[in-house]
Design a protein around this motif. Structure first.
Motif, PDB file in Angstrom:
ATOM      1  N   THR A  47       0.812  -1.157  -0.063  1.00  0.00           N
ATOM      2  CA  THR A  47      -0.012  -0.113   0.008  1.00  0.00           C
ATOM      3  C   THR A  47       0.997   1.141   0.050  1.00  0.00           C
ATOM      4  O   THR A  47       0.423   2.284  -0.592  1.00  0.00           O
ATOM      5  CB  THR A  47      -0.815   0.095   1.291  1.00  0.00           C
ATOM      6  OG1 THR A  47      -1.737  -1.188   1.100  1.00  0.00           O
ATOM      7  CG2 THR A  47      -1.704   1.234   1.249  1.00  0.00           C
ATOM      8  N   ASP A 158      -5.477  -1.627  -5.101  1.00  0.00           N
ATOM      9  CA  ASP A 158      -5.017  -2.152  -3.855  1.00  0.00           C
ATOM     10  C   ASP A 158      -5.917  -3.361  -3.419  1.00  0.00           C
ATOM     11  O   ASP A 158      -6.996  -3.052  -2.891  1.00  0.00           O
ATOM     12  CB  ASP A 158      -4.659  -1.348  -2.945  1.00  0.00           C
ATOM     13  CG  ASP A 158      -3.808  -1.783  -1.675  1.00  0.00           C
ATOM     14  OD1 ASP A 158      -3.202  -2.787  -2.013  1.00  0.00           O
ATOM     15  OD2 ASP A 158      -3.638  -0.977  -0.792  1.00  0.00           O
ATOM     16  N   GLU A 159      -5.686  -4.717  -3.327  1.00  0.00           N
ATOM     17  CA  GLU A 159      -6.465  -5.515  -2.976  1.00  0.00           C
ATOM     18  C   GLU A 159      -7.964  -5.583  -3.198  1.00  0.00           C
ATOM     19  O   GLU A 159      -8.893  -5.420  -2.452  1.00  0.00           O
ATOM     20  CB  GLU A 159      -6.295  -5.775  -1.365  1.00  0.00           C
ATOM     21  CG  GLU A 159      -5.032  -6.161  -1.201  1.00  0.00           C
ATOM     22  CD  GLU A 159      -4.832  -6.262   0.383  1.00  0.00           C
ATOM     23  OE1 GLU A 159      -5.447  -6.629   1.203  1.00  0.00           O
ATOM     24  OE2 GLU A 159      -3.713  -6.109   0.942  1.00  0.00           O
TER      25      GLU A 159
HETATM   26 MG   LIG Z   1      -2.100  -2.671   2.343  1.00  0.00          MG
END
Ligand SMILES: [Mg+2]
Ligand SMILES: Nc1ncnc2c1ncn2[C@@H]1O[C@H](COP(=O)(O)OP(=O)(O)OP(=O)(O)O)[C@@H](O)[C@H]1O
Lengths: 301, 271
Positions: A47, A158-159
């Motif tokens: 991140t 992100d994810e």
């Molecule tokens: Mg993360």
């Protein structure tokens, strides 16, 4: 449609928070027309890297560019880059549709884009409900919708699969593949190698803020190693009889023997007169490769 | 820039805070108006001996100004709080991430918030005057003083009232930008507006008495609320600076807080 060249370049990027070196001299590139998986265990620095790429966090060293320019140098970033970072960045008291309309106004995009992208992610029915009442997966979809507002050439997620149902995950895979096939650049982070292996062409694996492996997914899967799973009450006699094959102890007296096959282990045991309770060939999967690459570094910092 | 301001106004209008605040402003305005008309104006017009404490005497224009700006004290407080919320909400709800993704040049976002807050502040001020001017004018006319709306000082006071709403909004945005923690920013706003005044006033009085230096008392005009009073009073208050000095002092507070906050915001990591 934004920059002709959507290449992402991360160049010797470093971020030192007060006590933690979150990202440590990390370099990689992502080419247009590919899906690149960005992998690492919790706290690996994924991140933080993406936030530096997007101008939200100032690097301590190095730099990151998209199509040759820093994010904050982009004239109209939404038309070039779509990014979704976390599923919680919404005002709970605002409806999903209004969240997108706020962004449309800021990016100078027509309001109808809000409805179009909601349709794309299957959120039309919930559009006029407040985010407070959304499930995790619905928030993920709303975040994903926001990335598509400016029809960007580069996607940074992100994810995104976190919280999606199986049908949502399948949809996401097809969606990302489709974007790459349109020659767009897709960078998507995950904890699970297996999750991205089906979609991604390339992977960048990091641990402890450093790159531990980069390359084609196909190369990684080709490396899937075989090992033999053995259970015996007399490991002390068996191990020396295996002619120096690498032995890794498992739980409950289990042994994993590398660099040989089950018949050889069986023969060695017979010759040494050792009793065997179990003898199986195992092919290590992608998750195992991932763990092998990242264990030891994966202490959550 | 207009697109960004539109985005900021949308942020405010698509959540509940603004109308709760507006409700508060209207409520306090109505209460203040009732008190100002039924107690202050009525006593003054009847020549009640106790009305001397209001100091409005035979000054019909002063009385009208007083009634027409009813609710200013709490109205500007609410506008200040809203200004602070406009900024701190972004961190509180983590919307700073999408906001700065859409507009990576962060100072532009803060400037749009300032402009948006000023617009909302002035709109709130207008709403209060839509209540207090007609009601007050009716009352004063019915009691033979006339509405006084043709008096330059009264009209000036109405304009300055709006200016007060605008500047307190700037102040609120400035504090929110500087502090970013929602609770901290709101508490600082409340303390500055409600408590600090009395405390600092007391200290200044004590100092000037003890040291026998009367000029120390003049420092009082540099306090936000006093500066606001100076600014919004069209007639000169004895010993006080001219109205625009008050306006400049107040504006300086807001801009210094906002400016410092912008510098910090530019470099701050959004995580
Ligand atoms: Mg993360
Ligand atoms: N604002 C911050 N201040 C201090 N340390 C931070 C900050 N943000 C992140 N870190 C630290 O940096 C490291 C990397 O965090 P990061 O969030 O980038 O990891 P990640 O790979 O995204 O993890 P996850 O898979 O859990 O999301 C962690 O040790 C984290 O504690």
């Amino acid at each position: 449609m934004g920059e002709p060249d959507g290449r992402i370049v991360v160049d010797h990027l470093t971020k030192q928070f007060k006590k933690v070196r979150a990202v440590d001299d990390l370099s990689f590139t992502v080419e247009p027309g590919t899906v690149t998986g960005f992998l690492g265990p919790n706290g690996a620095g994924k991140t933080t890297t993406l936030r530096m790429l997007l101008g939200l966090v100032t690097p301590t060293g190095g730099n990151a560019t998209i199509g040759g320019r820093r994010y904050d140098e982009l004239e109209n970033p939404f038309r070039t880059v779509g990014a979704a970072l976390e599923a919680s960045a919404f005002h709970k008291g605002r409806t999903g549709r209004n969240h997108l309309r706020v962004l449309c106004a800021a990016a100078g995009l027509p309001d109808r884009r809000a409805d179009e992208v909601l349709e794309m992610v299957g959120m039309t029915a919930a559009a006029n409900r407040k985010v407070r009442g959304y499930s995790l997966g619905m928030k993920q979809r709303l975040g994903l919708a926001a990335t598509m507002l400016g029809d960007p050439h580069v996607l940074i997620l992100d994810e995104p699969a976190n919280g999606l149902d199986p049908e949502g995950i399948r949809w996401l895979r097809g969606f990302l593949r489709g974007l790459a096939d349109q020659d767009r650049t897709v960078l998507v982070s995950s904890h699970l190698l297996a999750e991205v292996a089906q979609t991604a062409d390339h992977v960048v694996i990091i641990a402890g803020g450093r790159s531990v492996r980069q390359g084609k997914v196909a190369d990684l899967t080709g490396e899937a190693e075989q090992r033999v799973r053995v259970r015996t009450p007399d490991a002390a006699t068996l191990v020396p009889a295996l002619n120096g094959a690498r032995v890794e102890p498992g739980p409950d007296g289990l042994l994993y023997v590398h660099g040989t096959d089950a018949p050889s282990v069986g023969r060695a045991a017979l010759a040494a007169g050792v009793e065997l309770h179990e003898l199986t060939t195992e092919s290590s999967d992608l998750e195992q490769i991932f763990l092998d690459l990242t264990t030891g570094r994966e202490q959550i910092r | 820039m207009t697109a960004l301001i539109r985005s900021e106004l949308r942020k405010v209008l698509t959540t509940n805070t603004w109308w709760l605040m507006l409700l508060g402003v209207v409520g306090f305005t109505v209460i203040a108006l009732l008190v100002n008309v039924l107690v202050v104006a009525s006593a003054t017009l009847n020549g009640d001996p106790q009305s001397e404490q209001f100091g409005l005497g035979n000054d019909a224009a002063g009385l009208a100004s007083y009634v027409y700006t009813s609710g200013q004290y709490f109205g500007t407080l609410f506008v200040m709080l809203l200004g602070a919320l406009i900024v701190t909400n972004e961190y509180h709800h983590q919307t700073a991430t999408p906001t700065f993704l859409a507009t990576p040049r962060r100072v532009r976002v803060i400037v749009s918030k300032l402009v948006g807050a000023v617009g909302i502040g002035v709109a709130f001020g207008l709403v209060t005057m839509l209540i207090s001017v007609p009601v007050g004018a009716l009352y004063l006319s019915a009691h033979g003083v006339g509405s006084q709306l043709d008096q330059p000082t009264v009209l000036a006071t109405l304009g300055l009232n709006l200016l007060a709403y605008a500047i307190w909004a700037v102040f609120g945005v400035g504090i929110g930008t500087l502090l970013r923690n929602q609770i901290a920013a709101l508490v600082v706003c409340l303390v500055l507006k409600l408590v600090a005044e009395q405390a600092v006033g007391l200290v200044l009085t004590l100092l000037s008495d003890k040291l026998d230096q009367h000029w120390i008392m003049n420092l009082m005009w540099a306090l936000p609320s006093q500066a606001s009073t100076v600014m919004t009073t069209a007639t000169r208050i004895p010993d006080a600076p001219v109205w625009y000095v008050g306006a400049l002092i107040l504006l300086a507070y807001g801009l210094v807080a906002g400016g410092l906050g912008s510098l910090i915001t530019r470099r701050r990591d959004i995580t």
